[in-house]
Motif scaffolding. Structure first.
Motif, short mmCIF file in Angstrom:
data_model
loop_
_atom_site.label_atom_id
_atom_site.label_comp_id
_atom_site.label_asym_id
_atom_site.label_seq_id
_atom_site.Cartn_x
_atom_site.Cartn_y
_atom_site.Cartn_z
N ARG A 1 0.85 -1.20 0.00
CA ARG A 1 0.00 0.00 0.00
C ARG A 1 0.88 1.24 0.00
O ARG A 1 1.00 1.94 1.02
CB ARG A 1 -0.94 -0.01 1.20
N PRO A 2 1.53 1.54 -1.13
CA PRO A 2 2.45 2.68 -1.16
C PRO A 2 1.70 4.00 -1.00
O PRO A 2 0.55 4.15 -1.43
CB PRO A 2 3.09 2.57 -2.54
N ALA A 3 2.37 4.98 -0.39
CA ALA A 3 1.77 6.30 -0.20
C ALA A 3 2.85 7.36 -0.24
O ALA A 3 3.92 7.21 0.36
CB ALA A 3 1.01 6.37 1.12
N THR B 1 -6.36 19.42 4.08
CA THR B 1 -6.47 18.49 2.96
C THR B 1 -5.08 17.97 2.63
O THR B 1 -4.15 18.75 2.44
CB THR B 1 -7.07 19.16 1.72
N THR B 2 -4.95 16.64 2.56
CA THR B 2 -3.70 16.00 2.15
C THR B 2 -3.83 15.60 0.69
O THR B 2 -4.79 14.94 0.30
CB THR B 2 -3.41 14.77 3.02
N VAL B 3 -2.86 16.00 -0.12
CA VAL B 3 -2.84 15.61 -1.53
C VAL B 3 -2.05 14.31 -1.65
O VAL B 3 -0.89 14.23 -1.23
CB VAL B 3 -2.22 16.71 -2.40
N VAL C 1 -6.06 8.04 -8.43
CA VAL C 1 -5.22 8.17 -9.63
C VAL C 1 -3.84 8.63 -9.19
O VAL C 1 -3.66 9.79 -8.80
CB VAL C 1 -5.82 9.18 -10.63
N PRO C 2 -2.83 7.75 -9.21
CA PRO C 2 -1.48 8.17 -8.80
C PRO C 2 -0.92 9.22 -9.76
O PRO C 2 -1.15 9.16 -10.97
CB PRO C 2 -0.67 6.87 -8.84
#
Length: 743
Positions: free
Chosen positions: A562-564, A574-576, A583-584
């Motif tokens: 689960r890459p982030a 808000t976290t982008v 959509v990466p």
């Protein structure tokens, strides 16, 4: 702060659950109570003055004052309910002397008293179930409002009771707000109410959960409240017992309530941070056409909960707004209302005009009724136009800004000449107040000298019209000042204006040379996950910058299951998600440099804040590189030739239109529409995702625009033939279209 909170109205399996959520959210929240206390002490007004107020009695044994619900005015009496689960009363108030209003009767109600309507000698109270009994309607004889007599109680077929009622032709139309459809009750004999009709919407795409109903001239407007499957349903009730669907209007946020007059209907959602009132032309009720939207001009608590009930009388729209109190709009141009008055209170449920300019407000914070007097101005500002919306600091002397205010007389107001029209910029040092000069056709014009050392960011201009009676009307516009250059955070190391203030789970090398995107070095990050924060002591106004841009090389990292990779600014509203979202923005399988550009609007502040911290964090394991973290200026390029035109219309939707001609050679015209004033970015990208031309940047008023572009890039040179992407961004919208340039 309240402005940072967005409430989402959950789906409820029962109206009691809905009521518990309302009570907890609106009454128990410390933030809400703090806001309403402040507002009650310092009301903000425009053409409205306080006259009197009355806090209503507590029910027997009740320690806290219960919150009031809706209000209905009939003759010299106001009828007001309560919506708390443990408060079951209808209050009747003598309002003949608004400065000394008096409670003259209290009627016990089996359920809640959510809504009340009066028709002649009959009052009907609608409510939901409580521990004291089932919900439904209570029918009351009010021929003598000081001695009301309960005639009957009707338990609704829907187990969750009745939320809203409308009286017409000795019928009560019941909206349940949780059970599907409507119930029609015959009140010919008010002592023996009986179901005379029911209705369900058979048009697909709607929830059938009707929150409110409004009827005018045999046409009913039914508010379907559920988001995504809600909207406005228009029906024929010429036969009072047969409700026949004529047409529908889908509304993404759902519809809470509506009011109609003179061939137009005005309808809004509840618990809606955008707080828009939609407008539709219903002169042909079988073919309604949405023609515009309006918003309250002043969200006192940051649009925490949004709008509530509208009421129309004598060409004026009275709008009860949870956050911003009483709002009054002139409707003599029904498709383009103008806000001409307000009185800010906390948690306003319902409002209704009485007489001689008196407006009565049912207000939860007071838990009672407040009387105010509205005196309309003789004139209003219909529109404001300025010659420049964009300035760039560092590109020579600032040009003067020309402003034109178009005014018009308001029908129904006491006649008076325009005494003055002035312009001020209260939050911009160096901009002095000026008086605008009268020109032809009701126009007032002036020149504003923009100082060469003006601060960066968005600047508001306020124009105030005062008539000879001392009444005022105000309108606002604004412009944005951009820097000529980007703000660099990292480039060949960490810029001296920034410092690393947080580092978790990783090691950072600011002089890595094994992989470099630009210059002589990049930033190497090695860790088991990472969290890096860069901070500045010189805050950066976000409204002056288009985006946050950086380059990343995944290197030999292990993405894991689960890459982030995430970026946020300041305190993370808000976290982008660069990686980890739907959509990466990059491909971790490609061991090469990839650029990321994140529009400021994606960070959730509305673009009007100061950047003090940039946080970069994620779950990657191993070594990777980043380079060229920078805030990209919103300044339009020198070389791109763009001519922009605006038409004073009120579009129904914000949208990017199709450019024409397409394909094009010498020039193309790009239309776009804005339903409300917003910061706008219109940019051309190549297929690699690189911005090649900035066509529009900065604050724009609502309207229809046409941008003419000659096909040149930021450096002033003609771009090569090929396919390009055109992207329009506002605070709430991102749209992309393709265009083809042929040389």
């Amino acid at each position: 702060m309240p402005g940072d909170i967005a409430l989402t109205r959950p789906a409820f399996h029962s109206q009691q659950a809905h009521m518990r959520w309302i009570r907890t959210t609106l009454v128990s929240s410390p933030v809400w109570m703090m806001a309403t206390i402040v507002l009650a002490q310092t009301p903000k007004t425009l053409n409205v003055e306080f006259v009197g107020e009355l806090q209503l009695n507590r029910p027997a044994g009740q320690l806290e004052v219960p919150p009031t619900s809706d209000i209905y005015v009939s003759g010299d009496y106001a009828y007001i309910g309560t919506f708390a689960i443990d408060a079951h009363e209808l209050y009747i108030v003598d309002v003949s002397d608004p400065a000394q209003m008096a409670l003259v009767a209290t009627v016990p109600i089996t359920g809640t008293a959510h809504d009340v309507k009066v028709d002649g000698d009959i009052a009907v109270v609608a409510g939901h179930p409580t521990d004291a009994g089932l919900g439904g309607i209570t029918v009351i004889d009010v021929s003598d409002p000081r001695e009301p007599q309960v005639l009957s109680k009707f338990t609704a077929p829907c187990g969750d009771g009745v939320h809203n009622v409308f009286l017409r032709a000795r019928r009560a139309y019941l909206a349940h707000a949780s059970c599907p459809g409507l119930t029609v009750v015959d009140l010919t004999d008010p002592s023996n109410p009986a179901v005379s009709g029911t209705w369900l919407n058979t048009i697909p795409g709607f929830s059938n959960i009707i929150h409110d109903i409004f009827v005018l001239d045999d046409i009913a407007y039914l508010s379907d409240i559920v988001s995504d499957v809600g909207g406005l349903v228009i029906a024929d009730v010429s036969d009072p017992d047969v409700v026949s669907t004529l047409s529908t209007i889908s509304v993404p946020e759902g519809t809470h309530s509506a009011a109609a007059a003179d061939g137009y209907v005005y309808y809004n959602a509840e618990f809606n941070p955008g707080s828009a009132m939609r407008i539709a032309d219903v002169r042909d009720p079988s073919n309604p056409v949405e023609v515009g939207q309006i918003r309250a001009g002043d969200f006192v608590t940051g649009s925490f909960l949004g709008s509530h009930n509208p009421f129309i009388q004598d060409g004026l729209l009275y709008w009860a707004h949870y956050d911003s109190g009483l709002r009054i709009f002139d409707l003599h141009n029904p498709a383009e209302p103008i806000e001409i008055g307000y009185y800010v209170t906390g948690n306003t449920w319902g409002v209704q005009p009485y007489r001689d300019g008196i407006v009565l407000i049912s207000e939860n914070t007071l838990s009672g009724v407040r009387a105010v007097r509205f005196t309309p101005p003789a004139h209003a500002i219909r529109s404001l136009d300025i010659s420049e919306y964009t300035f760039v600091l560092g590109r020579g002397a600032m040009p003067d800004l020309q402003i034109t205010a178009r005014t018009e007389p308001l029908p129904g107001a006491a006649p008076a000449p325009i005494a003055s029209v002035s312009l001020s910029a209260p939050n911009t040092p160096g901009l002095s107040e000026i008086q605008l000069t009268a020109a032809e056709d009701g126009q007032f014009v002036g020149l504003v000298e923009i100082p060469d050392d003006i601060i960066l960011g968005r600047h508001a201009l306020q124009v105030l019209l005062e008539d000879g009676n001392g009444r005022t009307h105000q309108a606002t516009t604004g412009f944005t000042v951009y820097p000529q250059d980007d703000v660099v955070i990292t480039s060949d190391g960490l810029d001296p204006r920034w410092e690393q203030t947080t580092l978790l789970s990783a090691q950072v090398n600011y002089e890595a040379t094994d992989e470099v995107f630009a210059g002589s070095s990049a930033i190497g990050i090695d860790g088991f996950g990472f969290n890096v924060q860069w901070s500045t002591t010189d805050p950066v106004p976000a409204s002056a910058y288009r985006s946050l841009r950086f380059a990343i090389h995944p290197g030999d990292t292990d993405p894991g299951p689960r890459p982030a990779i995430n970026v946020y600014l300041n305190e993370r509203p808000t976290t982008v998600k660069v990686v980890g979202g739907a959509v990466p923005l990059i491909d971790l399988e490609k061991a090469e440099w990839q650029e990321v550009e994140i529009p400021m609007s994606d960070f959730g502040f509305g673009g009007d804040f100061d950047i003090e911290h940039v946080v970069f964090w994620g779950t990657l394991r191993g070594s990777f590189h980043v380079d060229e973290f920078r805030l990209v200026t919103g300044a339009p390029s020198r070389g791109t030739a763009v001519l922009e035109e605006r038409q004073q219309t009120q579009p129904t939707n914000s949208a990017l239109g199709r450019n024409y001609p397409n394909p094009f050679n010498a020039e193309t015209i790009i239309p776009f529409e804005l339903t409300e004033a917003a910061d706008v970015t219109l940019t051309v990208f190549n297929l690699s995702g690189q911005g090649v031309a900035d066509l529009v940047q900065g604050f724009r008023l609502a309207g229809t625009y046409h941008a003419r572009w000659d096909g040149r890039g930021e450096d002033g040179h003609h771009l090569a033939s090929g396919t390009y992407l055109l992207r329009l961004q506002t605070g709430t919208l991102t749209q992309t279209r393709k265009l083809l340039l042929l040389r």
